[in-house]
Design a protein around this motif. Structure first.
Motif, mmCIF file in Angstrom:
data_model
loop_
_atom_site.group_PDB
_atom_site.id
_atom_site.type_symbol
_atom_site.label_atom_id
_atom_site.label_comp_id
_atom_site.label_asym_id
_atom_site.label_seq_id
_atom_site.Cartn_x
_atom_site.Cartn_y
_atom_site.Cartn_z
ATOM 1 N N LYS A 199 4.524 1.361 1.636
ATOM 2 C CA LYS A 199 4.613 0.428 2.760
ATOM 3 C C LYS A 199 4.252 -0.975 2.298
ATOM 4 O O LYS A 199 3.529 -1.152 1.333
ATOM 5 N N GLU A 230 -0.971 -3.046 10.775
ATOM 6 C CA GLU A 230 -0.905 -1.731 10.131
ATOM 7 C C GLU A 230 -1.163 -1.837 8.628
ATOM 8 O O GLU A 230 -1.901 -1.031 8.063
ATOM 9 N N ILE A 231 -0.574 -2.829 7.968
ATOM 10 C CA ILE A 231 -0.760 -2.939 6.510
ATOM 11 C C ILE A 231 -2.193 -3.342 6.173
ATOM 12 O O ILE A 231 -2.747 -2.888 5.173
ATOM 13 N N LEU A 285 -8.376 0.919 4.265
ATOM 14 C CA LEU A 285 -8.627 2.328 3.965
ATOM 15 C C LEU A 285 -8.483 2.609 2.468
ATOM 16 O O LEU A 285 -9.276 3.356 1.891
ATOM 17 N N GLN A 286 -7.489 1.991 1.835
ATOM 18 C CA GLN A 286 -7.282 2.165 0.397
ATOM 19 C C GLN A 286 -8.465 1.612 -0.395
ATOM 20 O O GLN A 286 -8.960 2.252 -1.328
ATOM 21 N N VAL A 329 0.878 -1.165 0.000
ATOM 22 C CA VAL A 329 0.000 0.000 0.000
ATOM 23 C C VAL A 329 0.919 1.220 0.000
ATOM 24 O O VAL A 329 1.626 1.465 0.973
ATOM 25 N N GLU A 338 -4.857 -2.511 7.888
ATOM 26 C CA GLU A 338 -5.655 -1.295 8.072
ATOM 27 C C GLU A 338 -5.446 -0.342 6.896
ATOM 28 O O GLU A 338 -6.410 0.238 6.381
ATOM 29 N N GLU A 339 -4.202 -0.184 6.454
ATOM 30 C CA GLU A 339 -3.911 0.665 5.291
ATOM 31 C C GLU A 339 -4.635 0.137 4.055
ATOM 32 O O GLU A 339 -5.192 0.903 3.271
ATOM 33 N N GLN A 340 -4.623 -1.186 3.886
ATOM 34 C CA GLN A 340 -5.292 -1.810 2.733
ATOM 35 C C GLN A 340 -6.805 -1.567 2.798
ATOM 36 O O GLN A 340 -7.434 -1.253 1.793
#
Length: 134
Positions: A56, A95-96, A102-103, A53, A98-100
């Motif tokens: 990251k 963390e990744i 959100l993306q 993402v 959650e980032e995914q």
């Protein structure tokens, strides 16, 4: 034939090396290739699923992974000397993910706005999930 036999020997020798596999659904797997057949069915050992993402990435351990050949888009050997030469930052699994999330949420909202704008202009785009039926 002798030529195809040499190719198979070459593939068997590569079974000790780390490989990256890009799947049709967009997932990226990294692991040690243990087996491959004429249909590109794969067995990967010590496999991780790598999620990117932005700048990251995170690795989710998956262990032994069997991949049906029809799902393989790309198979490539990883140069172990250059593996750590990257501008990407490794982050935790939580963390990744959650980032995914959100993306994907932002992408869905953008698609919804795009569809709404086209509808206002009297146009429509068939839904992606409907395209698989043809």
């Amino acid at each position: 034939s002798r030529r195809s036999c040499r190719r198979w020997v070459s593939l068997v020798l590569r079974c000790r090396e780390k490989h990256l596999v890009l799947l049709r659904d967009g997932r990226t797997l990294i692991g040690f290739l243990r087996s491959i057949d004429q249909f590109a069915n794969l067995v990967l050992h010590q496999t991780v699923e790598r999620i990117h993402v932005g700048k990251k990435y995170g690795d989710i351990p998956r262990g032994i992974f069997i991949v049906r050949g029809e799902n393989v888009v790309l198979l490539g050997e990883i140069d172990l000397e250059k593996e750590n030469d990257t501008v990407l930052q490794q982050v935790s699994i939580e963390e990744i993910l959650e980032e995914q999330r959100l993306q994907q949420q932002a992408k869905q909202e953008m698609e919804k706005a795009k569809t709404q704008a086209l509808k206002l202009r009297g146009l429509s785009i068939p839904r992606v999930d409907m395209l698989d039926e043809y």
